[in-house]
Scaffold this motif. Structure first.
Motif, PDB file in Angstrom:
ATOM      1  N   SER A  77       0.828  -1.206   0.000  1.00 38.67           N
ATOM      2  CA  SER A  77       0.000   0.000   0.000  1.00 38.67           C
ATOM      3  C   SER A  77       0.866   1.262   0.000  1.00 38.67           C
ATOM      4  O   SER A  77       0.514   2.270  -0.613  1.00 38.67           O
ATOM      5  CB  SER A  77      -0.971  -0.004   1.178  1.00 38.67           C
ATOM      6  N   ALA A  78       2.020   1.191   0.633  1.00 39.97           N
ATOM      7  CA  ALA A  78       2.935   2.338   0.599  1.00 39.97           C
ATOM      8  C   ALA A  78       3.477   2.540  -0.810  1.00 39.97           C
ATOM      9  O   ALA A  78       3.690   3.675  -1.253  1.00 39.97           O
ATOM     10  CB  ALA A  78       4.082   2.130   1.574  1.00 39.97           C
ATOM     11  N   LEU A  79       3.659   1.434  -1.516  1.00 43.81           N
ATOM     12  CA  LEU A  79       4.140   1.535  -2.891  1.00 43.81           C
ATOM     13  C   LEU A  79       3.103   2.209  -3.788  1.00 43.81           C
ATOM     14  O   LEU A  79       3.442   3.052  -4.632  1.00 43.81           O
ATOM     15  CB  LEU A  79       4.489   0.136  -3.419  1.00 43.81           C
ATOM     16  N   ILE A  80       1.832   1.875  -3.582  1.00 44.62           N
ATOM     17  CA  ILE A  80       0.769   2.517  -4.355  1.00 44.62           C
ATOM     18  C   ILE A  80       0.785   4.025  -4.093  1.00 44.62           C
ATOM     19  O   ILE A  80       0.741   4.841  -5.009  1.00 44.62           O
ATOM     20  CB  ILE A  80      -0.616   1.917  -3.996  1.00 44.62           C
ATOM     21  N   ILE A 109      -6.846  12.330 -10.362  1.00 44.95           N
ATOM     22  CA  ILE A 109      -5.585  11.953  -9.706  1.00 44.95           C
ATOM     23  C   ILE A 109      -5.230  12.930  -8.588  1.00 44.95           C
ATOM     24  O   ILE A 109      -4.684  12.557  -7.559  1.00 44.95           O
ATOM     25  CB  ILE A 109      -4.446  11.835 -10.739  1.00 44.95           C
ATOM     26  N   MET A 110      -5.629  14.190  -8.769  1.00 41.89           N
ATOM     27  CA  MET A 110      -5.349  15.166  -7.713  1.00 41.89           C
ATOM     28  C   MET A 110      -6.270  14.943  -6.518  1.00 41.89           C
ATOM     29  O   MET A 110      -5.890  15.185  -5.377  1.00 41.89           O
ATOM     30  CB  MET A 110      -5.495  16.583  -8.259  1.00 41.89           C
ATOM     31  N   GLN A 111      -7.483  14.463  -6.809  1.00 42.00           N
ATOM     32  CA  GLN A 111      -8.377  14.117  -5.698  1.00 42.00           C
ATOM     33  C   GLN A 111      -7.803  12.963  -4.902  1.00 42.00           C
ATOM     34  O   GLN A 111      -7.898  12.927  -3.681  1.00 42.00           O
ATOM     35  CB  GLN A 111      -9.751  13.743  -6.233  1.00 42.00           C
TER      36      GLN A 111
ATOM     37  N   GLU B 298      -9.184  -1.432 -16.756  1.00 42.49           N
ATOM     38  CA  GLU B 298      -9.425  -0.128 -16.154  1.00 42.49           C
ATOM     39  C   GLU B 298      -9.012  -0.134 -14.680  1.00 42.49           C
ATOM     40  O   GLU B 298      -8.365   0.799 -14.194  1.00 42.49           O
ATOM     41  CB  GLU B 298     -10.911   0.153 -16.270  1.00 42.49           C
ATOM     42  N   LEU B 299      -9.400  -1.210 -13.990  1.00 46.75           N
ATOM     43  CA  LEU B 299      -9.046  -1.301 -12.575  1.00 46.75           C
ATOM     44  C   LEU B 299      -7.535  -1.405 -12.411  1.00 46.75           C
ATOM     45  O   LEU B 299      -6.959  -0.798 -11.503  1.00 46.75           O
ATOM     46  CB  LEU B 299      -9.743  -2.505 -11.936  1.00 46.75           C
ATOM     47  N   GLY B 306      -2.050   4.783  -8.941  1.00 46.66           N
ATOM     48  CA  GLY B 306      -1.957   5.108  -7.519  1.00 46.66           C
ATOM     49  C   GLY B 306      -3.259   5.176  -6.753  1.00 46.66           C
ATOM     50  O   GLY B 306      -3.325   5.798  -5.696  1.00 46.66           O
ATOM     51  N   MET B 307      -4.288   4.503  -7.255  1.00 48.45           N
ATOM     52  CA  MET B 307      -5.530   4.472  -6.484  1.00 48.45           C
ATOM     53  C   MET B 307      -5.400   3.370  -5.431  1.00 48.45           C
ATOM     54  O   MET B 307      -5.129   2.219  -5.750  1.00 48.45           O
ATOM     55  CB  MET B 307      -6.711   4.179  -7.407  1.00 48.45           C
TER      56      MET B 307
END
Ligand SMILES: Nc1ncnc2c1ncn2[C@@H]1O[C@H](COP(=O)(O)OP(=O)(O)O)[C@@H](O)[C@H]1O
Ligand SMILES: [Mg+2]
Lengths: 229, 408
Positions: A77-80, A109-111, B298-299, B306-307
């Motif tokens: 998750s830190a990598l994401i 992406i900014m959200q 898409e996912l 980065g989602m």
């Protein structure tokens, strides 16, 4: 100052009968503001290398350091989160969320980064203007041409203010005109805003524009040349 | 906010599929809610009918009266009790009755009945039997004539009597002696409960009192109607404390099966809705799994850029829940319209009516569902939606972004 350090990177796929050494002992460094192309025939390992630089795929051995952080030491998750804050991506296709407009795709992406709303709006519009889509803010991806979609993807990749942008075959589905337009836009962004781009491509037109050409074959770097423009 | 927007718009990406799912949820809702409302309507009517015709909300008896209908087990000081009751907050109407078991006989037949001696004026405030007498079938003691009797259509048929026919009633009087009198039929009623109809006849208190030789101010039953029948139990307890010499019972004690009907209907409805929701849940899971399969790339792209996993999870969950909720709301609106429509015109099941009436249900029923039931169902659908989204959302998280993107 290198922002990316690739050390002894290998990736071996074992899911076939004979192991495939897709990337085989690669050492590379990238500096801020480079406009580089990783070039090679199909199957040479470009995508695999780029994916590892982008933290999308774990290497079999070796490491990738981005701005001093060993990405593969991070939890998943830190990598994401790291990708979100530091790396911009432009893929060959399926870059955009089909149910969102061009503007919303860039804002999205900014959200994810929890940016301030007003700032976000201004930045989105100026980015889409800089990729020549100031008049298509409210178009959905399926209302845009392939070239326009890729330009939205570039705007989206830049919106998060990444350290560098990775683009894997960004022009593969585009005609000549759209390819040239896209390349020019990226060139301008590189020149004027010092944005770092790394392409993986076998498209000669992209190679012609690149300032640094890294040739890969069978997972090994066979040449790495800077081209003065 | 953006996730909500994406989730909502994603629903409409495959219009056909979403419409099918919505239709399935909506028809499940309509099926469930309408049949519940129907059953509920029948039960309500049954219960209300019994209040109106047989039990009122609360009854007083001599504690020993119920055992064997003994004429001597009376309530004393009836008048003062009635007066006192009327002054109690929440008590609307009261009346007293006297009762006796009797043999009703005509020239060719006889039949065992319960005679109920009523005070017509107050009786009509508490009980609505007088509304069950059709045009041309006489009335409920509008005449001053002595020894008149009101019987049911069913009994009239059994005894082969009509209006103005005479019936001989034979019974034991207050002193234990067998006595009898002739009564003239002045009214013929018909309720939904043909069993009760056949065994119950009405005469005036004064007439019966005389033949029974029952002293004034003694009665066998006091019937009470209160403002809110739902608190009959509590009210009955309060009255019991006030009048320790009698036995006070609320309608659930007089006819335990009445409250059982209500509870039973609730359980039935619960089980029914559970089955529907379970089926819908599996349908939703299946649909969402298909959706995720379709959107693999898409996912993958979203995870790549980065989602976070929790946001992906939330996005899929929101879509599932929105879809379920939308289906539920559509279903509820249709149900509400149907229930309100049939609730006012009624549903007539003429072919089954004979069987139903013999056990006390009306042939025409009026579906009804309390509003909180709709809210409750919405809540249940919401829970179903959330539960149904867990597995698909979890599946989405297991996607490997690289593999998802590579398949080009
Ligand atoms: N998931 C995988 N499993 C097995 N082999 C793979 C996988 N992905 C890529 N490869 C193999 O690795 C090699 C390099 O692939 P790739 O990096 O996609 O090359 P390029 O992008 O230069 O065309 C190819 O031989 C390819 O078949
Ligand atoms: Mg490739």
């Amino acid at each position: 100052m290198s922002i990316i350090k690739v050390k002894n990177l290998t990736k071996t796929y074992h899911d076939t009968e004979v192991p495939v050494h897709a990337v085989n002992g690669v050492n590379l460094e990238f500096k801020k503001g480079e406009f580089s192309a990783i070039v090679g025939p199909s199957g040479s390992g470009k995508t695999t290398l780029l994916n590892m630089i982008g933290g999308l795929e774990h290497p079999s051995s070796g490491m990738v350091e981005v701005n001093g952080t060993d990405m593969f030491e991070l939890s998943s998750s830190a990598l994401i989160e790291f990708r979100l804050m530091n790396i911009g991506f432009v893929f060959q296709a399926y870059n955009l969320i089909p149910v969102l407009t061009a503007k919303e795709n860039v804002e999205f992406i900014m959200q994810l980064q929890n940016k301030d709303k007003k700032q976000m709006n201004e930045r989105t519009i100026s980015l889409l203007e800089s990729v020549g889509l100031g008049d298509r803010l409210n178009s959905r991806p399926n209302q845009l041409s392939g070239g326009q979609q890729q330009r939205v993807a570039v705007a989206r990749a830049l919106a998060s203010k990444p350290m560098f942008v990775l683009a894997d075959e960004p022009t593969a589905n585009l005609d000549s005109k759209a390819t040239m337009q896209l390349l020019e836009i990226m060139e301008v962004l590189n020149r004027e805003e010092n944005i770092t781009f790394i392409f993986a491509t076998h498209d000669q037109r992209v190679v012609d524009k690149a300032h640094r050409v890294i040739t890969i074959d069978d997972g090994k770097i066979i040449s790495d040349e800077s081209v003065s423009k | 906010m953006m996730l909500l927007k994406i989730a909502w718009r994603n629903i409409w990406r495959s219009k056909l599929r979403s419409s099918v799912v919505l239709l399935a949820i909506a028809s499940g809702m309509v099926g469930g809610l309408f049949s519940s409302a129907w059953m509920n309507g029948m039960a309500n009517q049954r219960v209300r009918n019994d209040f109106d015709i047989e039990t009122a909300h609360i009854q007083f008896h001599n504690p020993q009266f119920a055992d064997n209908f003994d004429v001597r087990k009376t309530i004393s000081n009836t008048d003062s009790k009635l007066r006192e009751l009327k002054n109690i907050e929440g008590v609307e109407y009261v009346t007293s009755r006297i009762k006796s078991q009797a043999m009703a006989a005509t020239a060719n037949k006889n039949s065992g009945v319960t005679i109920v001696g009523v005070n017509p004026k107050t009786e009509k405030e508490v009980f609505k039997l007088y509304t069950k007498i059709n045009e041309g079938d006489g009335d409920f003691f509008e005449t001053k004539k002595r020894n008149s009797i009101v019987i049911s259509k069913a009994l009239a048929k059994d005894l082969k009597v009509k209006l103005k026919s005479k019936i001989i009633l034979t019974f034991q009087d207050y002193n234990g002696e067998i006595t009898g009198a002739a009564f003239k039929v002045i009214g013929i009623f018909k309720t939904q409960n043909s069993q009760w109809d056949k065994t119950t006849v009405f005469v005036k208190d004064a007439d019966l009192r005389k033949v029974l030789d029952l002293p004034t101010d003694l009665s066998h039953e006091i019937d009470i109607v209160i403002t809110d029948f739902n608190i009959a139990g509590e009210t009955s307890k309060i009255l019991q404390d006030k009048f320790p010499d009698i036995l006070s019972e609320d309608w659930t004690e007089i006819k335990p099966y009445l409250s059982f009907i209500s509870e039973y209907m609730d359980i039935m409805m619960g089980v029914f809705m559970l089955i529907i929701l379970l089926a819908l849940g599996f349908g939703i899971v299946n649909t969402m799994l298909m959706v995720i399969l379709e959107r693999t790339r898409e996912l993958g792209m979203l995870m790549a850029i980065g989602m976070s996993k929790s946001r992906i999870f939330k996005m899929i969950m929101l879509e599932t829940v929105l879809l379920s909720l939308l289906g539920a709301i559509i279903g509820e609106i249709i149900s509400m319209l149907l229930i309100n429509y049939y609730g006012s015109v009624g549903i007539n099941i003429a072919s089954m009516s004979e069987g139903l009436e013999s056990v006390g249900y009306a042939a025409t029923s009026y579906p009804a569902l309390e509003f909180y039931k709709y809210i409750e169902i919405t809540g249940l659908v919401l829970i179903t939606g959330v539960l149904a989204s867990i597995y698909p959302s979890f599946k989405a998280l297991q996607l490997n972004p690289v593999e998802a993107i590579r398949t080009i």
